[in-house]
Scaffold this motif. Structure first.
Motif, PDB file in Angstrom:
ATOM      1  N   ASP A   6       0.877  -1.179   0.000  1.00  6.01           N
ATOM      2  CA  ASP A   6       0.000   0.000   0.000  1.00  6.01           C
ATOM      3  C   ASP A   6       0.908   1.220   0.000  1.00  6.01           C
ATOM      4  O   ASP A   6       1.559   1.529   1.005  1.00  6.01           O
ATOM      5  CB  ASP A   6      -0.902  -0.006   1.240  1.00  6.01           C
ATOM      6  CG  ASP A   6      -2.009   1.048   1.151  1.00  6.01           C
ATOM      7  OD1 ASP A   6      -1.842   2.027   0.401  1.00  6.01           O
ATOM      8  OD2 ASP A   6      -3.032   0.887   1.843  1.00  6.01           O
ATOM      9  N   SER A   7       0.977   1.902  -1.130  1.00 11.30           N
ATOM     10  CA  SER A   7       1.939   2.996  -1.279  1.00 11.30           C
ATOM     11  C   SER A   7       1.476   4.314  -0.661  1.00 11.30           C
ATOM     12  O   SER A   7       2.227   5.294  -0.671  1.00 11.30           O
ATOM     13  CB  SER A   7       2.258   3.217  -2.767  1.00 11.30           C
ATOM     14  OG  SER A   7       1.128   3.750  -3.451  1.00 11.30           O
ATOM     15  N   HIS A   8       0.255   4.320  -0.093  1.00  6.58           N
ATOM     16  CA  HIS A   8      -0.220   5.568   0.514  1.00  6.58           C
ATOM     17  C   HIS A   8      -1.434   5.285   1.401  1.00  6.58           C
ATOM     18  O   HIS A   8      -2.533   5.015   0.902  1.00  6.58           O
ATOM     19  CB  HIS A   8      -0.605   6.577  -0.574  1.00  6.58           C
ATOM     20  CG  HIS A   8      -0.835   7.965  -0.066  1.00  6.58           C
ATOM     21  ND1 HIS A   8       0.105   8.966  -0.171  1.00  6.58           N
ATOM     22  CD2 HIS A   8      -1.894   8.536   0.557  1.00  6.58           C
ATOM     23  CE1 HIS A   8      -0.368  10.088   0.345  1.00  6.58           C
ATOM     24  NE2 HIS A   8      -1.590   9.840   0.804  1.00  6.58           N
ATOM     25  N   PHE A 154       3.302  11.081  -7.195  1.00  4.48           N
ATOM     26  CA  PHE A 154       2.047  11.829  -7.162  1.00  4.48           C
ATOM     27  C   PHE A 154       0.937  10.845  -6.803  1.00  4.48           C
ATOM     28  O   PHE A 154       0.540  10.029  -7.630  1.00  4.48           O
ATOM     29  CB  PHE A 154       1.769  12.463  -8.524  1.00  4.48           C
ATOM     30  CG  PHE A 154       2.641  13.641  -8.859  1.00  4.48           C
ATOM     31  CD1 PHE A 154       2.128  14.924  -8.886  1.00  4.48           C
ATOM     32  CD2 PHE A 154       3.989  13.464  -9.177  1.00  4.48           C
ATOM     33  CE1 PHE A 154       2.922  16.019  -9.216  1.00  4.48           C
ATOM     34  CE2 PHE A 154       4.794  14.546  -9.502  1.00  4.48           C
ATOM     35  CZ  PHE A 154       4.256  15.834  -9.517  1.00  4.48           C
ATOM     36  N   HIS A 155       0.452  10.924  -5.580  1.00 10.14           N
ATOM     37  CA  HIS A 155      -0.563   9.957  -5.162  1.00 10.14           C
ATOM     38  C   HIS A 155      -1.945  10.378  -5.645  1.00 10.14           C
ATOM     39  O   HIS A 155      -2.247  11.562  -5.743  1.00 10.14           O
ATOM     40  CB  HIS A 155      -0.504   9.775  -3.633  1.00 10.14           C
ATOM     41  CG  HIS A 155      -1.576  10.472  -2.877  1.00 10.14           C
ATOM     42  ND1 HIS A 155      -2.768   9.861  -2.521  1.00 10.14           N
ATOM     43  CD2 HIS A 155      -1.654  11.737  -2.408  1.00 10.14           C
ATOM     44  CE1 HIS A 155      -3.521  10.722  -1.864  1.00 10.14           C
ATOM     45  NE2 HIS A 155      -2.874  11.860  -1.780  1.00 10.14           N
ATOM     46  N   TRP A 156      -2.785   9.391  -5.944  1.00 11.19           N
ATOM     47  CA  TRP A 156      -4.171   9.589  -6.417  1.00 11.19           C
ATOM     48  C   TRP A 156      -4.228  10.760  -7.410  1.00 11.19           C
ATOM     49  O   TRP A 156      -5.021  11.679  -7.292  1.00 11.19           O
ATOM     50  CB  TRP A 156      -5.111   9.843  -5.239  1.00 11.19           C
ATOM     51  CG  TRP A 156      -6.542   9.498  -5.548  1.00 11.19           C
ATOM     52  CD1 TRP A 156      -7.104   9.252  -6.766  1.00 11.19           C
ATOM     53  CD2 TRP A 156      -7.610   9.356  -4.587  1.00 11.19           C
ATOM     54  NE1 TRP A 156      -8.448   8.967  -6.639  1.00 11.19           N
ATOM     55  CE2 TRP A 156      -8.776   9.022  -5.311  1.00 11.19           C
ATOM     56  CE3 TRP A 156      -7.679   9.487  -3.208  1.00 11.19           C
ATOM     57  CZ2 TRP A 156     -10.009   8.828  -4.691  1.00 11.19           C
ATOM     58  CZ3 TRP A 156      -8.903   9.286  -2.586  1.00 11.19           C
ATOM     59  CH2 TRP A 156     -10.048   8.955  -3.319  1.00 11.19           C
ATOM     60  N   VAL A 176      -2.761   4.748  -7.982  1.00 10.11           N
ATOM     61  CA  VAL A 176      -4.216   4.768  -8.131  1.00 10.11           C
ATOM     62  C   VAL A 176      -4.853   4.075  -6.936  1.00 10.11           C
ATOM     63  O   VAL A 176      -4.289   3.148  -6.358  1.00 10.11           O
ATOM     64  CB  VAL A 176      -4.673   4.101  -9.450  1.00 10.11           C
ATOM     65  CG1 VAL A 176      -4.163   4.890 -10.648  1.00 10.11           C
ATOM     66  CG2 VAL A 176      -4.211   2.644  -9.521  1.00 10.11           C
ATOM     67  N   THR A 177      -6.035   4.544  -6.574  1.00 11.90           N
ATOM     68  CA  THR A 177      -6.790   3.985  -5.457  1.00 11.90           C
ATOM     69  C   THR A 177      -7.793   2.952  -5.977  1.00 11.90           C
ATOM     70  O   THR A 177      -7.915   2.754  -7.201  1.00 11.90           O
ATOM     71  CB  THR A 177      -7.555   5.100  -4.724  1.00 11.90           C
ATOM     72  OG1 THR A 177      -8.597   5.572  -5.587  1.00 11.90           O
ATOM     73  CG2 THR A 177      -6.643   6.244  -4.317  1.00 11.90           C
ATOM     74  N   PRO A 178      -8.566   2.338  -5.086  1.00 17.70           N
ATOM     75  CA  PRO A 178      -9.597   1.395  -5.545  1.00 17.70           C
ATOM     76  C   PRO A 178     -10.661   2.009  -6.462  1.00 17.70           C
ATOM     77  O   PRO A 178     -11.417   1.256  -7.093  1.00 17.70           O
ATOM     78  CB  PRO A 178     -10.214   0.906  -4.228  1.00 17.70           C
ATOM     79  CG  PRO A 178      -9.080   0.966  -3.255  1.00 17.70           C
ATOM     80  CD  PRO A 178      -8.357   2.233  -3.622  1.00 17.70           C
ATOM     81  N   ASP A 179     -10.700   3.341  -6.575  1.00 15.19           N
ATOM     82  CA  ASP A 179     -11.713   3.923  -7.474  1.00 15.19           C
ATOM     83  C   ASP A 179     -11.415   3.625  -8.946  1.00 15.19           C
ATOM     84  O   ASP A 179     -12.248   3.872  -9.815  1.00 15.19           O
ATOM     85  CB  ASP A 179     -11.916   5.420  -7.224  1.00 15.19           C
ATOM     86  CG  ASP A 179     -10.797   6.309  -7.738  1.00 15.19           C
ATOM     87  OD1 ASP A 179      -9.720   5.795  -8.111  1.00 15.19           O
ATOM     88  OD2 ASP A 179     -10.985   7.547  -7.744  1.00 15.19           O
TER      89      ASP A 179
END
Length: 256
Positions: A6-8, A154-156, A176-179
């Motif tokens: 989990d990078s963030h 650059f997160h999300w 990228v997140t689960p979205d």
């Protein structure tokens, strides 16, 4: 081998009684990069990382809040300076995109703070975890280029096509997140961005919609992100797991 990082995530924002479950419930989870928002947040993430070796703390100041006093900022930098050897990265830092949609703010002090973090990241020899979306990402790219910093995550991320091209050319990473499972714009971004520069994250405890509606955000959600990235990239699921894991482990200098 199916391994995830989990990078963030904001572990400090979860109830302490849930830390153990979040960290240990998925046997495929190898590490979590827990980012900080304030000095207190930095100190709490430090505490969590001492409890669980797989938790790797990042120290910084989240930009989507009012800035502290100059004395408080000096205290924050002094504390990070004293504890920088144990941190995995500088973060979360960036610019207050969403806050400026609610309040009339001068961007200048936030730019000064971000540049100070960028300069310190070079001094500490640590990568940057950035909160910079849409047009703010262009400004942050300017600062990174000005200070010759290339190790940036650059997160999300969300942004314009020209910004994406610039970031790709500079070798910046995005996560990228689960979205990604249910948002076409994020799917399009992941399709376009090189797999070599992609990571996955939860940004937990931020809640998600789609198949994750009304669920507590946990790292195991990222398995669906991996499946979606594999579909978009037309790469096998096994290869996608391997790429994402190696990208993150290499970027954060984690032993594999």
């Amino acid at each position: 081998m199916k391994r995830i990082i989990d990078s963030h995530i904001h572990l400090d924002q979860y109830e302490p009684k849930s830390w153990k479950d979040i960290v240990e419930q998925d046997s495929l989870l190898q590490a979590l990069i827990s980012v900080s928002s304030t000095l207190h947040s930095c100190q709490l993430n430090q505490k969590i990382s001492k409890l669980y070796s797989c938790v790797k703390p990042a120290y910084g100041f989240h930009p989507e809040q009012m800035l502290p006093s100059s004395n408080e900022l000096a205290e924050l930098f002094a504390w990070i300076d004293q504890n920088n050897e144990e941190m995995i990265a500088v973060g979360e830092v960036g610019l207050p995109y969403y806050l400026r949609r609610t309040y009339t703010l001068s961007l200048e002090p936030y730019l000064e703070l971000l540049e100070a973090f960028i300069i310190h990241s070079k001094k500490w020899g640590k990568p940057l975890i950035l909160h910079a979306v849409y047009e703010d990402a262009e400004i942050v790219c300017d600062l990174l280029e000005k200070n010759s910093v290339s190790k940036a995550h650059f997160h999300w991320f969300k942004g314009a096509k020209k910004t994406v091209e610039r970031m790709k050319n500079n070798g910046y990473y995005i996560s990228v997140t689960p979205d990604i499972v249910y948002k076409p714009k994020i799917q399009a971004l992941a399709t376009d961005y090189p797999l070599d520069y992609l990571m996955i994250e939860t940004d937990g405890p931020w809640p998600f919609e789609g198949p994750f509606q009304n669920q507590k955000t946990v790292p195991s959600m990222m398995h669906q992100s991996v499946q979606e990235i594999a579909r978009l990239k037309r790469v096998s699921v096994a290869e996608t797991y391997d790429f994402l894991y190696r990208n993150t482990a290499c970027f954060y200098n984690l032993s594999t």
